[in-house]
Design an enzyme around this catalytic site. Sequence first.
Site, short mmCIF file in Angstrom:
data_model
loop_
_atom_site.label_atom_id
_atom_site.label_comp_id
_atom_site.label_asym_id
_atom_site.label_seq_id
_atom_site.Cartn_x
_atom_site.Cartn_y
_atom_site.Cartn_z
N SER A 153 0.81 -1.22 0.00
CA SER A 153 0.00 0.00 0.00
C SER A 153 0.84 1.27 0.00
O SER A 153 0.31 2.36 -0.20
CB SER A 153 -0.94 0.03 1.21
N LYS A 191 1.25 4.00 7.48
CA LYS A 191 0.51 4.88 6.57
C LYS A 191 0.97 6.32 6.74
O LYS A 191 1.64 6.68 7.71
CB LYS A 191 -1.00 4.80 6.84
#
Length: 232
Positions: A153, A191
């Site tokens: 990701s 993230k």
Amino acid sequence: MLTKKQLELLTFIHERVQSEGVSPSFDEMKLALNLRSKSGIHRLITALEERGFIRRLAHRARAIEILRLPEALGRPAATGFAPRVIEGNRNENSQAANIEPVTINAVELPMMGRIAAGVPIEAISEISHNVAVPGSMLSASGNHFALEVKGDSMIDVGINDGDVVVIRETATADNGDIVVALVDEEEATLKRFMRRGNAIALEAANPDYETRVYAEDKVRIQGRLVGLIRSY
């Protein structure tokens, strides 16, 4: 000799790698140089590569290695911490082999298992082993630990499945920081941190993953990315 635009681009890439540990995206390069299309960036990148200033790493998103700098850029940075990306299994016959070797003082850090760069996984809870990292990656103060990346990701910022990230322990983060976040005290994920009013958004760097938004009390920051050890 470099053209003005080639020097501007090389400077921008060098500064971004020094400050964040990864090279900028083509879109960021286009905006920084005020170009209308990415085709101009492609031509500049090719020219820098042909002149031996950079090397593009195959099959790696946003992975550009700076091989050398003009004298004007070769001076050491004035202040601040400069995270580095350490490449694994480098080919000794590459152009980079012409660079003088640098002595690296290694520091043993605890490897705290895997961190999700994808769908969040279980919280980090125990040390699996130690890993040696260059001391230059570490901040002057604070505790550090390492994590193996699981998932894709964050590939658009050059963080790939199997890489090892170096994390400085902290409970706070600024917008844009890449962090280890604990969600609901159960799931840990890597993230980009963004605050949205009373909510916190955890943004992926891959269009295949959606941004997840949580109430502020659902997210606890455990650390901030300061270095990356790339594996092949």
